[in-house]
Design a protein around this motif. Structure first.
Motif, PDB file in Angstrom:
ATOM      1  N   VAL A   1      30.567  -9.146  31.198  1.00  0.00           N
ATOM      2  CA  VAL A   1      31.863  -8.188  30.674  1.00  0.00           C
ATOM      3  C   VAL A   1      30.640  -6.434  30.329  1.00  0.00           C
ATOM      4  O   VAL A   1      31.107  -5.936  30.829  1.00  0.00           O
ATOM      5  N   TYR A   2      29.885  -7.326  30.034  1.00  0.00           N
ATOM      6  CA  TYR A   2      28.913  -5.693  29.097  1.00  0.00           C
ATOM      7  C   TYR A   2      28.684  -5.114  30.532  1.00  0.00           C
ATOM      8  O   TYR A   2      28.231  -4.046  30.478  1.00  0.00           O
ATOM      9  N   GLY A   3      28.146  -5.850  31.929  1.00  0.00           N
ATOM     10  CA  GLY A   3      27.396  -6.018  32.629  1.00  0.00           C
ATOM     11  C   GLY A   3      27.868  -4.643  33.767  1.00  0.00           C
ATOM     12  O   GLY A   3      27.499  -3.482  34.278  1.00  0.00           O
ATOM     13  N   CYS A   4      29.398  -5.580  33.999  1.00  0.00           N
ATOM     14  CA  CYS A   4      30.543  -4.212  34.532  1.00  0.00           C
ATOM     15  C   CYS A   4      30.905  -3.423  33.589  1.00  0.00           C
ATOM     16  O   CYS A   4      30.925  -1.794  34.323  1.00  0.00           O
ATOM     17  N   LEU A   5      30.851  -3.164  32.150  1.00  0.00           N
ATOM     18  CA  LEU A   5      31.252  -2.017  31.219  1.00  0.00           C
ATOM     19  C   LEU A   5      30.553  -1.089  31.713  1.00  0.00           C
ATOM     20  O   LEU A   5      30.349   0.126  31.088  1.00  0.00           O
ATOM     21  N   ALA A   6      28.623  -1.436  31.194  1.00  0.00           N
ATOM     22  CA  ALA A   6      27.860  -0.538  31.532  1.00  0.00           C
ATOM     23  C   ALA A   6      27.650   0.288  32.812  1.00  0.00           C
ATOM     24  O   ALA A   6      28.109   1.200  33.262  1.00  0.00           O
ATOM     25  N   ASP A   7      28.602  -0.733  34.327  1.00  0.00           N
ATOM     26  CA  ASP A   7      28.350  -0.147  35.679  1.00  0.00           C
ATOM     27  C   ASP A   7      29.553   1.260  35.765  1.00  0.00           C
ATOM     28  O   ASP A   7      29.000   2.367  36.219  1.00  0.00           O
ATOM     29  N   LEU A   8      30.809   0.276  36.014  1.00  0.00           N
ATOM     30  CA  LEU A   8      31.847   1.370  35.641  1.00  0.00           C
ATOM     31  C   LEU A   8      31.779   2.697  34.325  1.00  0.00           C
ATOM     32  O   LEU A   8      31.224   3.786  34.886  1.00  0.00           O
ATOM     33  N   THR A   9      31.021   2.214  33.547  1.00  0.00           N
ATOM     34  CA  THR A   9      30.651   3.664  32.588  1.00  0.00           C
ATOM     35  C   THR A   9      30.001   4.978  33.569  1.00  0.00           C
ATOM     36  O   THR A   9      30.067   5.468  33.096  1.00  0.00           O
TER      37      THR A   9
ATOM     38  N   ASN B   1      24.344   1.881  25.570  1.00  0.00           N
ATOM     39  CA  ASN B   1      23.455   3.391  26.404  1.00  0.00           C
ATOM     40  C   ASN B   1      24.050   4.187  27.272  1.00  0.00           C
ATOM     41  O   ASN B   1      24.371   5.504  26.787  1.00  0.00           O
ATOM     42  N   ALA B   2      25.024   3.454  27.872  1.00  0.00           N
ATOM     43  CA  ALA B   2      25.794   3.511  29.096  1.00  0.00           C
ATOM     44  C   ALA B   2      27.122   4.290  28.494  1.00  0.00           C
ATOM     45  O   ALA B   2      26.821   5.983  28.744  1.00  0.00           O
ATOM     46  N   ASP B   3      27.161   4.056  27.241  1.00  0.00           N
ATOM     47  CA  ASP B   3      28.940   4.558  26.926  1.00  0.00           C
ATOM     48  C   ASP B   3      28.395   5.502  26.014  1.00  0.00           C
ATOM     49  O   ASP B   3      28.649   7.072  25.911  1.00  0.00           O
ATOM     50  N   ALA B   4      26.922   6.134  25.300  1.00  0.00           N
ATOM     51  CA  ALA B   4      26.470   7.047  24.978  1.00  0.00           C
ATOM     52  C   ALA B   4      26.139   8.029  25.957  1.00  0.00           C
ATOM     53  O   ALA B   4      26.611   9.493  25.281  1.00  0.00           O
ATOM     54  N   GLU B   5      26.152   8.059  27.062  1.00  0.00           N
ATOM     55  CA  GLU B   5      25.322   9.708  27.404  1.00  0.00           C
ATOM     56  C   GLU B   5      27.191   9.721  28.585  1.00  0.00           C
ATOM     57  O   GLU B   5      26.753  10.320  28.715  1.00  0.00           O
ATOM     58  N   LEU B   6      27.986   8.365  28.093  1.00  0.00           N
ATOM     59  CA  LEU B   6      29.223   9.252  28.873  1.00  0.00           C
ATOM     60  C   LEU B   6      29.927   9.952  28.303  1.00  0.00           C
ATOM     61  O   LEU B   6      30.219  10.734  28.226  1.00  0.00           O
ATOM     62  N   ASN B   7      30.044   9.707  26.672  1.00  0.00           N
ATOM     63  CA  ASN B   7      30.207  10.853  26.015  1.00  0.00           C
ATOM     64  C   ASN B   7      29.783  12.138  26.447  1.00  0.00           C
ATOM     65  O   ASN B   7      30.760  12.824  25.629  1.00  0.00           O
ATOM     66  N   ILE B   8      28.848  12.144  25.864  1.00  0.00           N
ATOM     67  CA  ILE B   8      27.582  13.307  26.002  1.00  0.00           C
ATOM     68  C   ILE B   8      28.322  13.948  27.726  1.00  0.00           C
ATOM     69  O   ILE B   8      28.644  14.891  27.640  1.00  0.00           O
ATOM     70  N   ALA B   9      28.765  13.766  28.485  1.00  0.00           N
ATOM     71  CA  ALA B   9      29.083  13.646  29.779  1.00  0.00           C
ATOM     72  C   ALA B   9      30.241  14.722  29.915  1.00  0.00           C
ATOM     73  O   ALA B   9      31.004  15.293  30.327  1.00  0.00           O
ATOM     74  N   TYR B  10      31.019  13.608  29.004  1.00  0.00           N
ATOM     75  CA  TYR B  10      32.419  13.869  28.708  1.00  0.00           C
ATOM     76  C   TYR B  10      32.265  15.771  28.007  1.00  0.00           C
ATOM     77  O   TYR B  10      33.542  16.406  28.139  1.00  0.00           O
TER      78      TYR B  10
END
Length: 142
Positions: free
Chosen positions: A118-126, A52-61
């Protein structure tokens, strides 16, 4: 072609994510993430949160890239470079995020908690990066 984080994952991390996704996808189908109890459920929910965080990142990018292209559009030829700079920054950020989170996973290396960390970290940094991109899109008026 949009620059997505999945397209730029290092091969090793991509393979780990792919292997974890098989188990995580099953957990997502059955897990109530507001009340995840088992490690499989918690890991699946952590993966879902990162997706979900990655999808939001792609929109923001995409929005930030459109802003940078707009800026390049009104600059003199000798001053343009906003879009390329953002693209290069994103390409540099993705391996940083992935390696940072891979290192974080070593806190539980080999254990069932590793992939959740790892997933939690990916979500936080994303999410942090999404905020940075949204700030960039907002310009100086934010």
């Amino acid at each position: 072609m949009p620059l997505t984080t999945a397209a730029l994952l290092p091969a090793g991390l991509f393979l780990i994510a792919l292997a974890l996704a098989a188990g995580g996808a099953r957990a997502q189908e059955t897990a109530d993430c507001s009340d995840a109890v088992t490690q499989v459920e918690m890991t699946g929910c952590a993966e879902q949160d990162w997706q979900n965080a990655d999808a939001e990142l792609n929109i923001a990018y995409k929005a930030a890239m459109a802003k940078m292209q707009e800026i390049d559009g009104y600059l003199d030829d000798n001053l343009i470079g906003a879009a390329e700079t953002l693209r290069e920054a994103q390409r540099a950020w993705i391996p940083y995020r992935d390696k940072t989170c891979e290192a974080y996973g070593f806190l539980a290396r080999g254990g069932s908690l590793e992939s959740q960390l790892v997933y939690g970290c990916l979500a936080d940094l994303t999410r942090q990066r999404t905020g940075e991109l949204n700030d960039l899109t907002g310009g100086l008026g934010n």
